[in-house]
Structure formats: C-alpha cells, structure tokens
Write a protein that holds these residues in place. Structure first.
Motif, short mmCIF file in Angstrom:
data_model
loop_
_atom_site.label_atom_id
_atom_site.label_comp_id
_atom_site.label_asym_id
_atom_site.label_seq_id
_atom_site.Cartn_x
_atom_site.Cartn_y
_atom_site.Cartn_z
N ARG A 83 -5.33 -4.76 -14.66
CA ARG A 83 -4.80 -3.72 -13.77
C ARG A 83 -4.99 -4.08 -12.30
NH1 ARG A 83 -3.03 0.12 -16.93
NH2 ARG A 83 -3.93 0.32 -19.02
N SER A 84 -5.24 -5.36 -12.06
CA SER A 84 -5.46 -5.81 -10.69
C SER A 84 -4.14 -5.90 -9.93
CB SER A 84 -6.13 -7.19 -10.72
OG SER A 84 -6.26 -7.71 -9.43
N THR A 85 -4.05 -5.14 -8.83
CA THR A 85 -2.85 -5.13 -8.00
C THR A 85 -3.24 -4.96 -6.53
OG1 THR A 85 -2.63 -2.72 -8.24
CG2 THR A 85 -1.37 -4.11 -9.79
N PRO A 86 -2.40 -5.39 -5.61
CA PRO A 86 -2.68 -5.15 -4.18
C PRO A 86 -2.54 -3.65 -3.87
CG PRO A 86 -1.10 -6.94 -4.48
CD PRO A 86 -1.22 -6.24 -5.80
N GLY A 87 -3.31 -3.21 -2.89
CA GLY A 87 -3.21 -1.81 -2.48
C GLY A 87 -4.46 -1.35 -1.77
N PRO A 88 -4.61 -0.04 -1.53
CA PRO A 88 -5.78 0.50 -0.84
C PRO A 88 -7.05 0.24 -1.65
CG PRO A 88 -4.00 2.10 -0.89
CD PRO A 88 -3.61 1.00 -1.83
N LEU A 89 -8.02 -0.40 -1.04
CA LEU A 89 -9.23 -0.82 -1.74
C LEU A 89 -10.07 0.35 -2.22
CD1 LEU A 89 -10.28 -3.79 0.57
CD2 LEU A 89 -9.03 -3.89 -1.59
N ILE A 122 -4.29 18.45 -2.63
CA ILE A 122 -5.18 17.34 -2.26
C ILE A 122 -4.43 16.02 -2.27
CG2 ILE A 122 -7.22 16.04 -2.96
CD1 ILE A 122 -8.38 18.68 -4.05
N VAL A 123 -3.62 15.80 -3.30
CA VAL A 123 -2.92 14.52 -3.41
C VAL A 123 -1.81 14.41 -2.36
CG1 VAL A 123 -1.49 13.07 -4.93
CG2 VAL A 123 -3.48 14.29 -5.85
N SER A 124 -1.16 15.53 -2.04
CA SER A 124 -0.06 15.49 -1.05
C SER A 124 -0.55 15.09 0.34
CB SER A 124 0.64 16.85 -0.99
OG SER A 124 -0.24 17.84 -0.46
N ALA A 125 -1.85 15.21 0.58
CA ALA A 125 -2.40 14.84 1.89
C ALA A 125 -2.55 13.33 2.04
CB ALA A 125 -3.76 15.51 2.10
N LEU A 126 -2.44 12.59 0.95
CA LEU A 126 -2.73 11.16 0.97
C LEU A 126 -1.87 10.36 1.96
CD1 LEU A 126 -4.48 8.93 -0.27
CD2 LEU A 126 -2.85 8.80 -2.17
N PRO A 127 -0.55 10.57 2.02
CA PRO A 127 0.26 9.75 2.94
C PRO A 127 -0.09 9.93 4.41
CG PRO A 127 1.65 10.80 1.28
CD PRO A 127 0.30 11.43 1.17
N ALA A 128 -0.65 11.09 4.77
CA ALA A 128 -0.94 11.36 6.18
C ALA A 128 -2.35 10.97 6.60
CB ALA A 128 -0.71 12.84 6.47
N ILE A 129 -3.14 10.46 5.68
CA ILE A 129 -4.54 10.17 6.00
C ILE A 129 -4.67 9.06 7.03
CG2 ILE A 129 -6.65 9.16 5.01
CD1 ILE A 129 -6.22 10.92 2.57
N GLY A 130 -3.81 8.07 6.95
CA GLY A 130 -3.86 6.98 7.93
C GLY A 130 -3.98 5.63 7.26
N ALA A 150 0.82 -1.21 0.00
CA ALA A 150 0.00 0.00 0.00
C ALA A 150 0.85 1.26 0.00
CB ALA A 150 -0.94 0.00 1.20
N GLY A 151 1.94 1.24 0.78
CA GLY A 151 2.82 2.41 0.83
C GLY A 151 3.39 2.73 -0.52
N ALA A 152 3.77 1.72 -1.29
CA ALA A 152 4.33 1.94 -2.62
C ALA A 152 3.28 2.53 -3.56
CB ALA A 152 4.88 0.64 -3.18
N VAL A 153 2.02 2.08 -3.42
CA VAL A 153 0.94 2.60 -4.25
C VAL A 153 0.72 4.08 -3.96
CG1 VAL A 153 -1.54 2.48 -4.72
CG2 VAL A 153 -0.20 0.38 -4.51
N ILE A 154 0.68 4.42 -2.68
CA ILE A 154 0.46 5.81 -2.30
C ILE A 154 1.63 6.69 -2.74
CG2 ILE A 154 0.31 7.35 -0.29
CD1 ILE A 154 -1.40 5.16 1.04
N GLU A 155 2.85 6.19 -2.55
CA GLU A 155 4.02 6.95 -2.98
C GLU A 155 4.01 7.18 -4.49
OE1 GLU A 155 8.93 6.67 -2.90
OE2 GLU A 155 7.72 5.14 -1.92
N LEU A 177 -6.61 -7.05 -2.76
CA LEU A 177 -6.40 -7.13 -4.20
C LEU A 177 -7.46 -6.29 -4.89
CD1 LEU A 177 -4.67 -8.41 -6.43
CD2 LEU A 177 -6.35 -10.27 -6.53
N ARG A 178 -7.03 -5.23 -5.57
CA ARG A 178 -7.96 -4.33 -6.25
C ARG A 178 -8.23 -4.80 -7.68
NH1 ARG A 178 -4.58 0.98 -5.93
NH2 ARG A 178 -3.10 -0.51 -6.79
N HIS A 179 -9.43 -4.51 -8.16
CA HIS A 179 -9.76 -4.80 -9.56
C HIS A 179 -8.92 -3.92 -10.48
CE1 HIS A 179 -11.97 -4.38 -13.37
NE2 HIS A 179 -12.45 -5.60 -13.14
N GLY A 180 -8.84 -2.64 -10.17
CA GLY A 180 -7.98 -1.72 -10.90
C GLY A 180 -8.63 -0.96 -12.02
#
Length: 292
Positions: free
Chosen positions: A207-213, A169-177, A136-141, A183-186
């Motif tokens: 485009r299915s990959t693990p990450g924030p649902l 707006i996007v820069s706030a993403l890492p601090a959201i929690g 998830a961290g890699a997806v957000i980064e 596994l996302r559909h994508g």
C-alpha cells in the motif's frame, strides 16, 4: 516440495527456479480471502513467497522494494530476492522476530517504537517532497470524495449525527494547508513492525504510495497511542521531529476518514479488530477535546 495446496503449479516452479528445492513451512496468509503468503525453506535459507491480490498492489510493493526499502538497511526490512509480474509474486528474505503487537514489556515497546520511527523516517525521505507533492492533491481529494461511499457501506454502524461529524472533519482536509509529502508505507502499525526484542524491521509495502506523510501515523494514533501516549512520544523521537500543527489537524481528518472506512470494511468481513478501531475513533471524535 510439500505444503498447502495453494502453493503449486507455475508458482512453485518459479520459486524453485530461484531458490532450488524448497519445503513450504507454513501458510502465513492473513485471514482474508485475497491474502496469499507462504514461508518456505531451502538451502538458500528462509524466505516468504507473496502473491499480490492485483497488479496495482504488486507494482506498489515491487517499487517500494526496489527504491525505498534498501535504505532501511539489511536488518531493517526484508529484501526482494526476485519478482514475477506474470504471477504477481515476490520472493522475500525472512527477518527475525514477531509482530510488535506480541510484545508485553512496555519498556521494550518504547524502544521498538523509537526504532520504528527511525525506519519510517528513512523510508519517507527516499522520495523528495517536491516529487510527491503533485500526488498529494489526488490523495486528499480521494479521501474526501470516498467518504460518502464508506458512510453508506457502514450503514447502521454510524448514526446520522456521527456521519455528519465525520463529514465535517474530513471536509476540512483540503483547506488545512501544504503538508510534508513523500513515499508513505501505507499500512504502518504494530502488525507490520517485526520485533526481536532488541531490533525491529518493517514489512508489507503493497500500500506504499506517494502522498501526505502524516497519513502513515493514523493507525497507531487511533489504536495504540490513546492508551499509551508515551509510545507516540518514542516513535516521534525516533522519527526525528514532532508533527506540525497542520499535520496534527490533518491527522484528525485522516483518522475520521479511516474510521468510516473501518466501519464499512470490518463488519462486512467479520474483522472485529478493524471494527473496533473505527468505533473507538468515532467515540473519541465525539468527545470534545479528547483528541487534542
């Protein structure tokens, strides 16, 4: 065998080795240069043959078909009949119906969104959150760092003020929690929800990959739900839970990133639908309180 000129040679020989003699019914590719999909008929029934644009997308889709798609049930998705890593090709069973975007009845669309929510929840639950959390961290980064590239590519389709808004707006993403992961559909939107009028199925897993649902809800949240919020209510009812407060915040950030990506891709490729999605999201984000 008859059909479009692109369906020949090694690909045709491999497909016929699996299905027997076939006839290419139609070219079912999307209107982009790297899409290669054909509907074929044989004594084994109707199938779709899909050639992935690159090895990464091939690996993602075959993984999804092996590990997650079977959880959707026989009618909930195509089944992978065979695959070829050498050809980057898959043979998929056909499911009945048409893309949900073709449905004109609001009542039937509500039912379809409820069913789609149920299917998406089954797909999301295949990979335990703790296994997906590491990615998830890699997806957000990647979402945050990739924004500047998309803003630059969008050029004059974004004003300076709009670009700064998306950055904020996007820069706030890492601090959201911490966000629920799996596994996302994508590529979850009405184009990839196939609907018979009574039952729906999900297709297209490249485009299915693990990450924030929550990222799976972006396309519907930016195209369909603004005009028809009851469809969002129906989908989440089928999904089995509402989005949490931090997911709602993250949805806005992912949507802002998607808008920049859409305005980079759409005009360059002459895709008016993608361009319109990006423009509308930017306009919503600039109107205080409108998104909420």
């Amino acid at each position: 065998m008859t059909g479009p000129s692109g369906f020949s040679g090694a690909l045709a020989r491999w497909v016929q080795s699996v299905l027997g003699p076939i006839q290419v019914v139609r070219d079912a590719s999307h209107p982009r240069t790297n899409s290669q999909v054909w509907e074929v008929a044989s004594r084994a029934g109707r199938h779709f043959v899909k050639v992935a644009p690159d090895p990464i997308l091939y690996t993602r889709e075959t993984r999804a078909y092996r590990e997650a798609v079977p959880q959707l049930g026989h009618a909930g998705a195509p089944a992978m009949r065979d695959s070829s890593a050498e050809l980057l090709a898959l043979i998929l069973t056909a499911v009945d119906g048409e893309p949900l975007k073709c449905e004109t009845s609001l009542a039937r669309r509500r039912d379809a969104h409820r069913q789609a929510g149920q299917l998406l929840r089954r797909f999301h639950d295949v990979l335990p959150s703790r296994r997906a959390q590491s990615e998830a961290g890699a997806v957000i980064e990647a979402t945050v760092t990739g924004l500047e590239k998309h803003i630059a590519a969008a050029g004059n389709h974004l004003s300076v003020t709009e670009a700064d808004l998306l950055r904020r707006i996007v820069s706030a993403l890492p601090a959201i929690g911490p966000l629920p992961c799996g596994l996302r559909h994508g590529d979850f939107w009405e184009r990839n929800i196939i609907w018979t009028g009574r039952r729906c199925a999900l297709i297209d897993y490249e485009r299915s990959t693990p990450g924030p649902l929550v990222a799976d809800f972006v396309k519907l949240a930016t195209t369909v739900w603004p005009d028809l919020p009851e469809l969002g209510t129906s989908l989440l009812a089928g999904y089995g839970r509402p989005l949490s407060d931090i997911e709602q915040q993250a949805l806005v950030s992912f949507a802002a990133a998607d808008a920049a990506s859409a305005l980079a891709y759409g005009p360059l490729h002459g895709d008016e639908r993608v361009t319109a999605r990006g423009r509308r999201t930017v306009e919503r984000l600039t109107q205080e309180g409108r998104w909420r």
